[in-house]
Design a protein around this motif. Structure first.
Motif, mmCIF file in Angstrom:
data_model
loop_
_atom_site.group_PDB
_atom_site.id
_atom_site.type_symbol
_atom_site.label_atom_id
_atom_site.label_comp_id
_atom_site.label_asym_id
_atom_site.label_seq_id
_atom_site.Cartn_x
_atom_site.Cartn_y
_atom_site.Cartn_z
ATOM 1 N N ASN A 70 0.824 -1.217 0.000
ATOM 2 C CA ASN A 70 0.000 0.000 0.000
ATOM 3 C C ASN A 70 0.856 1.264 0.000
ATOM 4 O O ASN A 70 0.562 2.236 -0.716
ATOM 5 C CB ASN A 70 -0.930 0.006 1.215
ATOM 6 C CG ASN A 70 -2.004 -1.067 1.126
ATOM 7 O OD1 ASN A 70 -2.409 -1.473 0.035
ATOM 8 N ND2 ASN A 70 -2.468 -1.546 2.278
ATOM 9 N N THR A 71 1.918 1.249 0.805
ATOM 10 C CA THR A 71 2.791 2.424 0.905
ATOM 11 C C THR A 71 3.523 2.673 -0.409
ATOM 12 O O THR A 71 3.607 3.819 -0.876
ATOM 13 C CB THR A 71 3.813 2.235 2.047
ATOM 14 O OG1 THR A 71 3.101 2.048 3.273
ATOM 15 C CG2 THR A 71 4.712 3.449 2.172
ATOM 16 N N LYS A 96 1.206 4.090 -3.024
ATOM 17 C CA LYS A 96 0.928 5.504 -2.766
ATOM 18 C C LYS A 96 2.117 6.377 -3.134
ATOM 19 O O LYS A 96 1.972 7.416 -3.794
ATOM 20 C CB LYS A 96 0.579 5.683 -1.287
ATOM 21 C CG LYS A 96 0.199 7.107 -0.912
ATOM 22 C CD LYS A 96 -0.175 7.198 0.567
ATOM 23 C CE LYS A 96 -0.531 8.624 0.951
ATOM 24 N NZ LYS A 96 -0.874 8.717 2.402
ATOM 25 N N LYS A 134 2.625 6.372 -6.842
ATOM 26 C CA LYS A 134 1.413 6.818 -7.553
ATOM 27 C C LYS A 134 1.029 5.824 -8.646
ATOM 28 O O LYS A 134 0.851 6.163 -9.818
ATOM 29 C CB LYS A 134 1.616 8.216 -8.144
ATOM 30 C CG LYS A 134 1.813 9.298 -7.083
ATOM 31 C CD LYS A 134 2.004 10.664 -7.720
ATOM 32 C CE LYS A 134 2.064 11.771 -6.678
ATOM 33 N NZ LYS A 134 3.122 11.577 -5.663
#
Length: 681
Positions: free
Chosen positions: A65-66, A69, A72
């Motif tokens: 998830n990190t 993010k 992008k």
């Protein structure tokens, strides 16, 4: 023929077939996210990580998830290598990886991902059959998938399913950092293949990724709803892991109960002991395990099987050795000069013996025993209480014939045992010695430690510990299924009962070790009591053979179940209760039969399992009081009642024993409900 396949064949422009993989060609019997938990379970086990499964699972999820993010991008476009690098950095920073290199961590992570997927997958046979037809007719077929695993793992999975020959190539989103979801992977794939959209067809179960984005490239699409598979995935979000675990164990238990092999249910005890031993060895980076005779032979066989089934790299396997020893032989090799040797028995209750039995310990021939007995003026066959403190022993200490033969025997045993130790090719001074056995106190472990001068650490791993000895820093020992350390709890009281059955079911096809010889081809002196040999050949060997199959079956059933050892301990405890209190006539007869061949090679070498009321260490009134408040503490006596009734032809009274099962369960519930502070023992 499958409708989708027929429609592809009916379109003359289509020369190339693109297909999604997961939930199209391959389905899972668990939720897709659950596979990550299986990966965590495998990686923790093989790398010996001091982490729980949920924690490692959550770390990986957070890493994905990190990164998505920060970069992008969508998660399936992140290169696998980048995910593992970040995961490795986090674990390394918290000190959880020790000296494990990134290369090894990467290799093991890939293997864990492969095995976790393989353990839960099944093929869409109908669609695969259709692709086989297209393949035979010359269509080019390509897999195009949004997924976190690289092509190398997918190739292995297709090979495992025996369908790899159908596909010309594989395109995974994480390899190209492009995805179907964003529409960026399709142009790359068509450029790589060298075709236009009109020449391709695409089939899959995701409306956006497989259909809408493909149509933007003028690709003919076929939407496979697969509603039943999607429903199964949602349903698999619910349910209980413990229920899955219990179901797997119950299946094995039922197999054993229906078989002709009494008490083969004990393979469940042996399986979880083996699993725990393997995890301990991995965590503590143990390179060599020495399984002590005789119960260790079957335990070694099970450990080797477990490692073969679950180990990732053979070059990283834990080396296992079979070490022939007994309480008696351990005592022999640790004998001191006669002036210093206390001649203490291997167990307190074996100090009642005759001069004949004492002298036989030193491999003296019959005529030598007779001569020494005559020289000191004693009846060699008279049993003497507290022999180690007797006048007879004092006379033997000063008898020249015995002193010479004793010292000769001591040196012979020392030299032979030295050669035996060297034959294993292990540097004990550097890495110590780790022994494995059934239990119960660690006498042999202490004997070996004493022999090595107390300078080499000898660590012991046992099914159970139920006796307290003077444990030192260099003689640590662990009971993996039950133990008196650090304190004896509910489960320990239950599991320690029926120790003789553990020993019988782990019996070996050879005799007990009496000592050691100089012959490298036959380094041990052994004696196999005839009744014991007969019992092994007729009863135990077939049971062990059956348990081998159940061990493998249980391993396969549990490979995709993310359980913890608390679940296993709870199950084993209840299993022990049921086996001990619901013993049927077939099992009672078996106990009676094997009792004729139970041989420990301690003291007077008695044959037979003896159930004696004199074994009680408390009054009947005290026993009743203990049963009413803490019935689990009396379980070791309760399990002996039914065999006793059977021998007395009173098995019809067995219902009284069976009823105690429900009282023990109710007592535990009551104390947990109303005495939850657990202040009264």
């Amino acid at each position: 023929m499958n409708t989708t396949i027929r429609n592809i064949k009916n379109n003359p422009k289509v020369k190339v077939v693109l297909t999604d993989l997961f939930d199209t060609l391959i389905h899972r019997n668990v939720h897709p996210l659950y596979v990550f938990k299986i990966w965590a379970k495998l990686l923790i086990r093989e790398l010996g990580l001091n982490l729980d499964i949920d924690t490692l699972y959550k770390i990986r999820m957070d890493v994905q998830n990190t990164l998505a993010k920060d970069l992008k991008t969508v998660k399936d476009e992140i290169p696998y290598n980048q995910v593992v690098q970040e995961l490795y950095a986090r674990l390394k920073n918290t000190g959880l990886l020790g000296e494990i290199s990134f290369e090894k961590f990467m290799s093991y992570s890939l293997e864990a991902d492969y095995r976790s997927e393989a353990s839960v997958q099944f093929m869409n046979d109908d669609l695969i059959g259709g692709l086989q037809v297209l393949h035979e007719e010359g269509y080019k077929i390509f897999i195009i998938s949004d997924f976190h695993l690289p092509k190398s793992v997918i190739q292995r999975l297709l090979q495992w399913h025996k369908v790899d020959h159908l596909f010309n190539d594989i395109f995974m989103s994480c390899d190209f950092e492009k995805s179907k979801e964003t529409g960026t992977l399709y142009p790359t794939v068509m450029q790589h293949i060298g075709v236009h959209g009109e020449e391709c067809s695409m089939m899959g179960d995701n409306m956006r990724s497989d259909i809408q984005q493909a149509r933007k490239q003028n690709i003919k699409t076929f939407y496979l709803k697969h509603a039943n598979h999607k429903f199964r995935n949602r349903k698999n979000l619910f349910g209980s892991v413990e229920s899955d675990f219990i179901r797997s164990c119950r299946d094995i238990e039922k197999n054993c109960k229906r078989s002709d092999h009494p008490f083969s249910e004990y393979i469940l005890h042996f399986y979880f002991f083996t699993e725990r031993l393997y995890s301990e060895a991995r965590q503590k980076e143990i390179k060599n395990l020495f399984f002590l005779a005789r119960e260790g032979l079957y335990l070694k066989q099970l450990f080797d099987t477990y490692q073969h089934l679950n180990g990732f790299e053979e070059t990283d396997y834990i080396r296992t050795h079979y070490f022939k020893a007994s309480r008696h032989s351990a005592k022999q090799v640790s004998l001191r000069p006669i002036a210093e040797e206390p001649f203490m028995p291997v167990k307190k209750n074996y100090d009642h013996r005759s001069t004949q039995q004492f002298l036989s310990d030193f491999n003296l021939k019959e005529f030598e025993i007779l001569a020494i007995a005559e020289e000191i003026g004693v009846d060699k066959d008279k049993v003497i209480e507290n022999f180690s403190a007797s006048d007879v022993l004092k006379k033997l200490r000063t008898n020249e014939t015995f002193k010479i033969r004793y010292e000769q025997h001591r040196q012979e045993q020392k030299n032979a045992f030295d050669a035996y130790l060297k034959s294993f090719g292990v540097d004990f001074d550097k890495e110590g010695m780790v022994v494995v056995d059934v239990g119960w106190g660690g006498t042999m472990q202490e004997g070996i430690h004493d022999y090595m001068g107390g300078q080499v650490a000898v660590t012991g791993y046992y099914i159970g510990l139920r006796e307290i000895y003077n444990i030192q820093e260099r003689t640590k020992r662990f009971g993996l299924n039950f133990s008196v350390y650090p304190e004896k709890g509910y489960s320990d009281h239950i599991l320690q009962a029926n120790g003789q059955l553990y020993e019988q079911l782990l019996a070996a096809p050879h005799g007990s070790t009496l000592g050691y010889s100089k012959n490298p081809d036959m380094p041990t002196i052994e004696y196999h009591e005839p009744n014991e040999k007969k019992v092994f050949d007729e009863f135990i060997a077939p049971i062990q053979e059956f348990m081998d199959d159940q061990f493998i079956l249980l391993n396969n059933k549990l490979s995709s179940v993310v359980y913890d050892q608390d679940m296993a301990q709870k199950y084993l405890t209840d299993l022990a209760l049921r086996l001990g209190l619901f013993t049927n006539k077939k099992k009672l007869k078996f106990i009676q039969l094997i009792s004729q061949g139970f041989y420990q090679n301690i003291g007077s070498n008695k044959v037979g399992i003896k159930y004696d009321a004199g074994q009680l260490s408390m009054s009947k009134k005290q026993l009743l009081k203990q049963f009413l408040w803490s019935p689990e503490k009396t379980f070791r006596y309760l399990v002996k009642v039914k065999p006793h009734l059977y021998n007395k032809k009173l098995e019809w009274l067995g219902w009284t024993v069976r009823s105690t099962y429900y009282y023990i369960k109710a007592n535990k519930w009551f104390k947990r409900k109303f005495f939850s502070k657990d202040l009264i023992s």
